[in-house]
Design an enzyme around this catalytic site. Structure first.
Site, mmCIF file in Angstrom:
data_model
loop_
_atom_site.group_PDB
_atom_site.id
_atom_site.type_symbol
_atom_site.label_atom_id
_atom_site.label_comp_id
_atom_site.label_asym_id
_atom_site.label_seq_id
_atom_site.Cartn_x
_atom_site.Cartn_y
_atom_site.Cartn_z
ATOM 1 C CB THR A 119 -0.903 0.017 1.256
ATOM 2 O OG1 THR A 119 -1.517 1.297 1.404
ATOM 3 C CG2 THR A 119 -0.102 -0.248 2.526
ATOM 4 C CE1 TYR A 143 -3.664 -2.037 5.204
ATOM 5 C CE2 TYR A 143 -3.351 0.234 4.535
ATOM 6 C CZ TYR A 143 -3.538 -1.096 4.213
ATOM 7 O OH TYR A 143 -3.600 -1.473 2.896
#
Length: 329
Positions: A119, A143
């Site tokens: 990501t 995250y």
């Protein structure tokens, strides 16, 4: 020539299911491994479903022994940034311990090719936009940190364990299969496009914008939306690349074009023909002002070219949500 098998971990989810569709179209045999916590059994339409959890080493070993995959695609992660701040333990447990357990099982089974869903959150706050792969990685939430840890492990495994990987740093995945076979279905939904479409369909009370005082062309955050089928195409190309002897590499997947939240909402109103109420509220913790990809490296390494526009993304998502009875919670 025997058909190459690809174990698609998290293949019953949003991006995983679209990737299974493209793998099957390109002559691979996908096998889906999913615990169905966030995936949907009805999305498994290309290859069989093996239920299991990535933290369950014995179950992983069984599946590797049964199918003997040539490559692994790893999509099975918790992804909600806000949730990672509230419940970091679950994110480390699934995204780090789960990924490392999967990697150990893959290595012991003799797998040499691994494609990882990473990501742009591994970069943290942008020093420059668009961001390329040399941008420093300083994630600002649990995250992003869990994904960064797995990237570091993959680089070590590439150097010392003969497991080659492609780390694909996504920007904002969106859209749906144009034939409506699979689409975006999260519970709860936190992504902007499905939430705005649900508002346009009258299924929810308007749309909330977090912050309109950013240093951007209209005060709202800028994001790089990429069609899920363009992402799926890049994953299949990554498998091709690794099976042809490619080395470990990290690649951004985005279009290189930024869209503000206001521009996104205007485009959704235009496609749907349904204006909807928008409420402006304060900034949300952890949101970056602008996240846009420099995708030159993915073009060079994989020959990958995003095909779909923002309009294609919204139109395909609109068709999926308006036909679908998967009401967003």
């Amino acid at each position: 020539m025997s058909v190459k098998k690809v174990l698609v971990v998290g293949g019953a989810g949003y991006i995983g299911s679209h990737t299974c569709l493209v793998l099957a179209e390109r002559g691979y045999q996908p096998i889906v491994f999913d615990n169905l916590a966030n995936g949907h059994a009805e999305f498994v339409r290309w290859g069989e479903l093996e239920e299991g959890d990535i933290r369950d080493r014995a179950r992983l070993d069984e599946v590797f022994a049964k199918h003997k995959p040539d490559a692994v695609l790893h999509f099975a992660a918790l992804i909600e940034v806000g949730e990672s701040v509230k419940n970091p333990v679950a994110f480390y447990d699934n995204n780090v311990i789960g990924a490392l357990t999967l990697l150990s099982a893959a290595i012991d089974a003799g797998v040499k090719a691994f494609v990882f869903s990473s990501t742009c959150a591994t970069y943290g706050l942008p020093d420059r936009v668009p961001m390329d792969e040399t941008h420093k990685q300083a994630p600002i939430n649990p995250y992003g940190r869990t994904k960064f840890i797995v990237e570091q492990a993959l680089k070590d495994y590439g150097t010392y364990k003969d497991l080659k990987s492609v780390m694909l740093r996504y920007f904002n995945a969106a859209g749906a299969d144009f034939e409506g076979r699979v689409g975006e279905w999260h519970t709860p939904e936190t992504h902007a496009i499905p939430l705005a479409i649900e508002a346009a369909l009258g299924r929810r009370q308007g749309f909330k914008v977090f912050g309109d005082d950013y240093d951007t062309r209209d005060g709202t955050c800028v994001r790089d939306y990429i069609h899920v089928l363009d992402l799926a195409d890049a994953h299949v190309r990554a498998v091709d690349y690794l099976l042809a002897g490619g080395e470990t590499v990290e690649l951004n997947l985005g279009t290189g074009t930024g869209t503000t939240v206001k521009e996104l909402l205007a485009a959704i109103s235009a496609v749907s023909g349904n204006p909807f109420p928008v409420e402006y509220t304060g900034r949300r913790e952890g949101d970056s002002t602008s996240l846009v990809a420099n995708n030159d490296k993915a073009r060079a390494v994989l020959g990958w070219e995003p095909k779909y526009s923002l309009n294609d993304i919204i139109r395909s998502a609109w068709d999926w949500h308006s036909r679908s009875n998967h009401h967003v919670i």
